[in-house]
Design a protein around this motif. Structure first.
Motif, PDB file in Angstrom:
ATOM      1  N   LEU A  71       0.863  -1.175   0.000  1.00  0.00           N
ATOM      2  CA  LEU A  71       0.000   0.000   0.000  1.00  0.00           C
ATOM      3  C   LEU A  71       0.900   1.227   0.000  1.00  0.00           C
ATOM      4  O   LEU A  71       1.638   1.470   0.960  1.00  0.00           O
ATOM      5  N   GLY A  72       0.889   1.972  -1.092  1.00  0.00           N
ATOM      6  CA  GLY A  72       1.716   3.161  -1.201  1.00  0.00           C
ATOM      7  C   GLY A  72       1.033   4.380  -0.617  1.00  0.00           C
ATOM      8  O   GLY A  72      -0.152   4.612  -0.856  1.00  0.00           O
ATOM      9  N   VAL A  73       1.778   5.152   0.167  1.00  0.00           N
ATOM     10  CA  VAL A  73       1.275   6.406   0.729  1.00  0.00           C
ATOM     11  C   VAL A  73       2.235   7.510   0.314  1.00  0.00           C
ATOM     12  O   VAL A  73       3.377   7.560   0.776  1.00  0.00           O
ATOM     13  N   SER A  74       1.776   8.384  -0.570  1.00  0.00           N
ATOM     14  CA  SER A  74       2.638   9.435  -1.110  1.00  0.00           C
ATOM     15  C   SER A  74       2.541  10.711  -0.287  1.00  0.00           C
ATOM     16  O   SER A  74       1.452  11.092   0.160  1.00  0.00           O
ATOM     17  N   LEU A  75       3.680  11.392  -0.130  1.00  0.00           N
ATOM     18  CA  LEU A  75       3.723  12.679   0.561  1.00  0.00           C
ATOM     19  C   LEU A  75       3.740  13.832  -0.435  1.00  0.00           C
ATOM     20  O   LEU A  75       4.236  14.913  -0.142  1.00  0.00           O
ATOM     21  N   ASP A  76       3.168  13.589  -1.607  1.00  0.00           N
ATOM     22  CA  ASP A  76       3.118  14.614  -2.644  1.00  0.00           C
ATOM     23  C   ASP A  76       2.050  15.657  -2.366  1.00  0.00           C
ATOM     24  O   ASP A  76       1.151  15.460  -1.543  1.00  0.00           O
ATOM     25  N   GLU A  77       2.158  16.763  -3.116  1.00  0.00           N
ATOM     26  CA  GLU A  77       1.122  17.795  -3.143  1.00  0.00           C
ATOM     27  C   GLU A  77       0.571  17.975  -4.556  1.00  0.00           C
ATOM     28  O   GLU A  77      -0.570  18.377  -4.730  1.00  0.00           O
ATOM     29  N   ASP A  78       1.403  17.691  -5.547  1.00  0.00           N
ATOM     30  CA  ASP A  78       1.032  17.855  -6.954  1.00  0.00           C
ATOM     31  C   ASP A  78       0.586  16.509  -7.510  1.00  0.00           C
ATOM     32  O   ASP A  78       1.383  15.587  -7.674  1.00  0.00           O
ATOM     33  N   LYS A  79      -0.710  16.387  -7.825  1.00  0.00           N
ATOM     34  CA  LYS A  79      -1.259  15.111  -8.270  1.00  0.00           C
ATOM     35  C   LYS A  79      -0.654  14.660  -9.592  1.00  0.00           C
ATOM     36  O   LYS A  79      -0.393  13.475  -9.795  1.00  0.00           O
ATOM     37  N   LYS A  99       3.674   6.133 -13.069  1.00  0.00           N
ATOM     38  CA  LYS A  99       3.813   5.567 -14.412  1.00  0.00           C
ATOM     39  C   LYS A  99       5.271   5.288 -14.753  1.00  0.00           C
ATOM     40  O   LYS A  99       5.615   4.206 -15.245  1.00  0.00           O
ATOM     41  N   GLU A 100       6.147   6.264 -14.480  1.00  0.00           N
ATOM     42  CA  GLU A 100       7.562   6.118 -14.810  1.00  0.00           C
ATOM     43  C   GLU A 100       8.210   4.973 -14.044  1.00  0.00           C
ATOM     44  O   GLU A 100       9.064   4.252 -14.588  1.00  0.00           O
ATOM     45  N   ASP A 101       7.833   4.787 -12.780  1.00  0.00           N
ATOM     46  CA  ASP A 101       8.444   3.759 -11.936  1.00  0.00           C
ATOM     47  C   ASP A 101       7.721   2.417 -12.042  1.00  0.00           C
ATOM     48  O   ASP A 101       8.081   1.470 -11.336  1.00  0.00           O
ATOM     49  N   GLU A 102       6.672   2.361 -12.891  1.00  0.00           N
ATOM     50  CA  GLU A 102       5.934   1.114 -13.157  1.00  0.00           C
ATOM     51  C   GLU A 102       5.350   0.509 -11.890  1.00  0.00           C
ATOM     52  O   GLU A 102       5.428  -0.697 -11.639  1.00  0.00           O
ATOM     53  N   ILE A 103       4.735   1.368 -11.084  1.00  0.00           N
ATOM     54  CA  ILE A 103       4.090   0.938  -9.847  1.00  0.00           C
ATOM     55  C   ILE A 103       2.680   0.454 -10.167  1.00  0.00           C
ATOM     56  O   ILE A 103       1.889   1.180 -10.768  1.00  0.00           O
ATOM     57  N   SER A 104       2.356  -0.772  -9.740  1.00  0.00           N
ATOM     58  CA  SER A 104       1.053  -1.345 -10.081  1.00  0.00           C
ATOM     59  C   SER A 104       0.176  -1.638  -8.868  1.00  0.00           C
ATOM     60  O   SER A 104      -0.975  -2.041  -9.011  1.00  0.00           O
ATOM     61  N   TRP A 105       0.717  -1.447  -7.653  1.00  0.00           N
ATOM     62  CA  TRP A 105      -0.096  -1.651  -6.469  1.00  0.00           C
ATOM     63  C   TRP A 105      -0.914  -0.389  -6.168  1.00  0.00           C
ATOM     64  O   TRP A 105      -0.759   0.646  -6.809  1.00  0.00           O
ATOM     65  N   THR A 106      -1.765  -0.450  -5.177  1.00  0.00           N
ATOM     66  CA  THR A 106      -2.621   0.687  -4.827  1.00  0.00           C
ATOM     67  C   THR A 106      -1.789   1.816  -4.245  1.00  0.00           C
ATOM     68  O   THR A 106      -1.014   1.612  -3.313  1.00  0.00           O
ATOM     69  N   GLU A 107      -1.972   3.000  -4.805  1.00  0.00           N
ATOM     70  CA  GLU A 107      -1.286   4.196  -4.329  1.00  0.00           C
ATOM     71  C   GLU A 107      -2.304   5.176  -3.757  1.00  0.00           C
ATOM     72  O   GLU A 107      -3.384   5.378  -4.325  1.00  0.00           O
ATOM     73  N   THR A 108      -1.941   5.802  -2.634  1.00  0.00           N
ATOM     74  CA  THR A 108      -2.840   6.746  -1.966  1.00  0.00           C
ATOM     75  C   THR A 108      -2.066   8.007  -1.576  1.00  0.00           C
ATOM     76  O   THR A 108      -0.842   7.993  -1.491  1.00  0.00           O
ATOM     77  N   SER A 109      -2.803   9.088  -1.351  1.00  0.00           N
ATOM     78  CA  SER A 109      -2.172  10.319  -0.877  1.00  0.00           C
ATOM     79  C   SER A 109      -3.244  11.296  -0.425  1.00  0.00           C
ATOM     80  O   SER A 109      -4.360  11.329  -0.944  1.00  0.00           O
ATOM     81  N   GLU A 110      -2.884  12.117   0.567  1.00  0.00           N
ATOM     82  CA  GLU A 110      -3.754  13.227   0.973  1.00  0.00           C
ATOM     83  C   GLU A 110      -3.449  14.470   0.151  1.00  0.00           C
ATOM     84  O   GLU A 110      -4.166  15.461   0.230  1.00  0.00           O
ATOM     85  N   LEU A 111      -2.343  14.412  -0.609  1.00  0.00           N
ATOM     86  CA  LEU A 111      -1.881  15.546  -1.437  1.00  0.00           C
ATOM     87  C   LEU A 111      -1.710  16.810  -0.584  1.00  0.00           C
ATOM     88  O   LEU A 111      -2.030  17.910  -1.013  1.00  0.00           O
ATOM     89  N   LYS A 112      -1.180  16.615   0.604  1.00  0.00           N
ATOM     90  CA  LYS A 112      -0.925  17.732   1.512  1.00  0.00           C
ATOM     91  C   LYS A 112       0.540  17.792   1.935  1.00  0.00           C
ATOM     92  O   LYS A 112       0.888  18.464   2.895  1.00  0.00           O
ATOM     93  N   GLY A 113       1.391  17.058   1.212  1.00  0.00           N
ATOM     94  CA  GLY A 113       2.809  17.050   1.586  1.00  0.00           C
ATOM     95  C   GLY A 113       3.084  16.301   2.859  1.00  0.00           C
ATOM     96  O   GLY A 113       4.096  16.549   3.512  1.00  0.00           O
TER      97      GLY A 113
END
Length: 335
Positions: free
Chosen positions: A305-313, A321-335
């Protein structure tokens, strides 16, 4: 994913204001030589507290790995990142000129002269990395203990050792934050105090001391706003129930399509909760290894289960896409 303070790694390049040329009295200058560094662009980036990077100068390195960077000298204490590809060195603008020397293949052991603030920053960052490595080793030791027939009693010893080391780190960071004469270093140390928001006696005392120690600098106000955004030093923040080898607390977070994903839905599986970000070079470098593990074990009751600390969707989606990630990715998009 290694834990990095938001004050070290930013995720937004806000602007470019180059100011190259010979060092001037009203300029902040960084001069360096990185032995065996391939010819590359070197950037001087001002680091903001709220995950922002601002490029203030850039230059192509010389054939011997030398470079000179310069920008307008700010009256306030600020932290900068000298970035070379995915590698970087942190410096402070406490003096007009800071000089750096390092080997490309061992850049973490760089030498810094001319800037007591940069030297103090280096000491703190090196200690932070040392604690990270120590905790990583403790986790690995605990994993091996799990294979022992007497693992319950051994795990208690491991947990006590972990707690002791954590208290040691807390004390070190508090002492550094309270005694350094460099504002960015003080705030960086404070942010590394584990469970900072729940340590109200320290947080209240530290916050109250900032104006007296450093005046009305912008970074002081930024830090206070950051603390307030998390509920403030007097907020009732729930203590963390996360313990070594205890059950992970359930949480809900949205995926790329805006659908809620809960950790509890993975019950019964071996699950890696992977915290990362598109702007984090070490994370991106590690992703191919994670992908390989996932492809090897995804049919053997293992999931990620991926949890991203990104802000820019968009940047987050591009990285997936670039890293060829195929599992579920999630984020609050709040850094």
């Amino acid at each position: 994913m290694k834990r990095y303070s938001p004050f070290i790694i930013g995720c937004a390049i806000l602007g470019l204001s180059a100011c190259t040329g010979n060092p001037k009295a009203d300029s902040f200058n960084v001069q360096g030589t990185i032995t065996d560094m391939p010819k590359t662009m070197v950037y001087l980036e001002e680091i903001g507290l709220n995950n922002e990077l601002k490029i203030t100068d850039s230059a192509e390195s010389g054939s011997n790995g030398s470079f000179k960077l310069s920008c307008t000298k700010d009256k306030e204490q600020k932290m900068y990142r000298v970035k070379m590809g995915t590698r970087f060195i942190l410096v402070l603008n406490d003096e007009p000129t800071v000089k750096l020397k390092a080997d490309w293949d061992n850049i973490e052991q760089y030498a810094v002269t001319g800037s007591p603030g940069s030297s103090s920053l280096k000491k703190l960052v090196n200690q932070m990395y040392a604690y990270d490595k120590m905790f990583e080793a403790l986790h690995m030791a605990a994993d091996s203990i799990n294979l022992s027939p007497q693992h319950d009693s051994l795990l208690i010893v491991a947990q006590n050792d972990y707690d002791s080391r954590m208290n040691e780190m807390r004390s070190y960071m508090k002492q550094y934050a309270d005694t350094t004469r460099f504002l960015p270093v003080a705030i960086l140390a404070a942010l590394r105090v584990e469970d900072l928001l729940n340590d109200r006696p320290f947080l209240d005392k530290f916050t109250a001391s900032l104006n007296k120690r450093f005046g009305n600098q912008t970074l002081v106000a930024d830090f206070k706003r950051l603390i307030n955004s998390f509920g403030g030093s007097t907020a009732k923040v729930k203590s963390s129930n996360v313990k070594l080898h205890a059950a992970a607390p359930n949480f809900s977070i949205k995926d790329l399509n805006g659908q809620a994903v809960t950790l509890s839905k993975y019950k019964g599986k071996y699950v890696l909760v992977d915290f990362w970000a598109s702007w984090c070079p070490p994370c991106r470098k590690e992703n191919p290894n994670v992908v390989a593990v996932y492809n090897s074990y995804k049919d053997k009751n293992f999931d990620i289960l991926g949890v991203s600390l990104d802000e820019d969707k968009d940047k987050w989606k591009t990285a997936i896409k670039e890293d060829e990630i195929s599992w579920t990715e999630t984020s609050e998009l709040k850094g």
